[in-house]
Design a protein around this motif. Sequence first.
Motif, short mmCIF file in Angstrom:
data_model
loop_
_atom_site.label_atom_id
_atom_site.label_comp_id
_atom_site.label_asym_id
_atom_site.label_seq_id
_atom_site.Cartn_x
_atom_site.Cartn_y
_atom_site.Cartn_z
N GLY A 292 0.81 -1.21 0.00
CA GLY A 292 0.00 0.00 0.00
C GLY A 292 0.85 1.26 0.00
O GLY A 292 0.71 2.11 -0.90
N PRO A 293 1.74 1.42 0.98
CA PRO A 293 2.59 2.61 0.99
C PRO A 293 3.46 2.74 -0.26
O PRO A 293 3.63 3.84 -0.80
CB PRO A 293 3.45 2.40 2.24
N ILE A 294 4.03 1.61 -0.73
CA ILE A 294 4.88 1.65 -1.93
C ILE A 294 4.05 2.04 -3.14
O ILE A 294 4.44 2.90 -3.94
CB ILE A 294 5.56 0.29 -2.17
N GLY A 295 2.89 1.40 -3.28
CA GLY A 295 2.03 1.70 -4.42
C GLY A 295 1.53 3.13 -4.41
O GLY A 295 1.45 3.78 -5.46
N TRP A 296 1.20 3.64 -3.22
CA TRP A 296 0.75 5.04 -3.10
C TRP A 296 1.86 5.97 -3.56
O TRP A 296 1.62 6.93 -4.31
CB TRP A 296 0.37 5.32 -1.65
N THR A 297 3.08 5.70 -3.12
CA THR A 297 4.23 6.54 -3.50
C THR A 297 4.46 6.49 -5.01
O THR A 297 4.68 7.53 -5.65
CB THR A 297 5.50 6.09 -2.76
N MET A 298 4.39 5.28 -5.58
CA MET A 298 4.58 5.13 -7.03
C MET A 298 3.49 5.87 -7.79
O MET A 298 3.78 6.58 -8.77
CB MET A 298 4.57 3.64 -7.40
N GLY A 299 2.25 5.70 -7.36
CA GLY A 299 1.14 6.36 -8.03
C GLY A 299 1.25 7.88 -7.97
O GLY A 299 1.01 8.57 -8.96
N SER A 300 1.64 8.38 -6.80
CA SER A 300 1.80 9.84 -6.64
C SER A 300 2.92 10.36 -7.53
O SER A 300 2.80 11.43 -8.13
CB SER A 300 2.10 10.17 -5.17
N TRP A 301 3.99 9.58 -7.62
CA TRP A 301 5.12 10.00 -8.45
C TRP A 301 4.71 10.07 -9.92
O TRP A 301 4.98 11.05 -10.61
CB TRP A 301 6.28 9.02 -8.27
N ILE A 302 4.02 9.03 -10.39
CA ILE A 302 3.59 9.00 -11.79
C ILE A 302 2.62 10.14 -12.09
O ILE A 302 2.78 10.86 -13.09
CB ILE A 302 2.93 7.64 -12.12
N SER A 303 1.62 10.32 -11.24
CA SER A 303 0.62 11.37 -11.48
C SER A 303 1.26 12.75 -11.40
O SER A 303 0.91 13.65 -12.18
CB SER A 303 -0.53 11.26 -10.48
#
Length: 489
Positions: A292-303
């Motif tokens: 969850g935390p990793i995916g949230w960080t990745m998603g925020s970075w991409i967006s």
Amino acid sequence: MGKYKDSAEELLEHIGGSDNISVVTHCATRMRFVLNDPKKADAEKIENIDLVKGTFTNAGQFQVIIGNEVATFYNEFAKMAGVGDTSKDEAKVAAKQNMNFIQRLISHLADIFTPLIPALVVGGLILGFRNVIGSIGMFTEAGNFSFAMFGEENALTLVDISQFWAGTHAFLWLIGEAIFHFLPVGITWAISRKMGTTQILGIVLGITLVSPQLLNAYGVPGAEDIPFWDFGFAQVEMIGYQAQVIPAILAGFVLAYLELGLRKVIPNVISMIFVPFFALIPAVLIAHVVLGPIGWTMGSWISNVVYSGLTSSVGWLFAAIFGFAYAPLVITGLHHMTNAIDLQLMSEFGGTNLWPMIALSNIAQGSAVVAMIILNRKDEKEQQVSVPAAISCYLGVTEPAMFGINLKYVFPFLAAMIGSSVAAVISVGSNVMANSIGVGGIPGILSIQVQYMIIFFIAMIVAIVVPMLLTFALAKTKMGVNAYKRLGK
């Protein structure tokens, strides 16, 4: 003797015979072949069959456009060829033998989001309708309509002046929230469905990511006290992942691979009990502690990268490239990645500046087809393909138009790409944002935030006029003349 006997015989011969057919199925208008040797299929001769309206290859499948009578023709062809009935899922699996690594990767992403598209389209339309009745002020305090008040701060909306529309606005959010806020449930379900694992476990995993017990993802940035589970030796934050795409994808695959691995080592007699238990609990724990935390960080970075690029001083350049290249992305299947990015942008910024460009690209492709309808108005056979293709394009489905008309001639496809690029520059240059994704053609304007509707309407006009004019112009050039000669017209 069947109605389509002659056409079926011709198609079987030019496809390379029964021995060359690995799998064949059909959709609403097309025959879909997975061939043992795609080179044996003679596309030119197949397209000369009276019943056939065009051919193209996509996602490892050789597809033949038949039209509305495809179901009847398919039954006759299958009987003649001696091939059995096959599901679309089986056809997709067989088609992967003709794909490289990148194509397989994109196919996996498409398999996740394709089952969700009907819900996303409905959700987009619902949010678009709520946008119209709840955000567009066009009424005076007396409740009288006044187009002159469009966009004025003191103008009232339908929701402001009518209890019925206020109730409708509130009720429709029930569906909109279910689709977009609880999207992780759909994603984890789609992954379990694709991987052939237990679908209800995928659904349960998705629910644990958006449970009401958790702090809503939209409330995390400003939250002072985040609740947590206290295990004594460690604490885990109780954060929800509403509308988050990447955490759900990562969690879904962990659950699927855990279940598949456990099936291999746990005896069948006790697998019903222990496989779900030892797959679901670790998957949920890993999802909240790690993924969850990793995916949230990745998603925020991409967006953030996408949003920053499109709103920067060179955003017009990003827009021009994306608008020009989106249609070719559809051909390769790479366009499925934009679904995840759009949804992430909506989660992070309350809207997406990517989706408007996609809607404009669809409109541009449809407009190029309209120009071809005018140019080839005496070709009745082509009209049977081009007219429905243009309509579907304007409603957001571009494949029939691109593969059936524009790519066949090439120059209308190029004209549409240029028109899409110009329209995209206007959209991004004016900071146009959509509240949500939805129908990607002309109805897409309903999803546009109210303050940007007028400029987006102008961009839509550009996406209609420029491709049509360019198609007319290119038809008279060497490129157009050669295209007509190549097609024997």
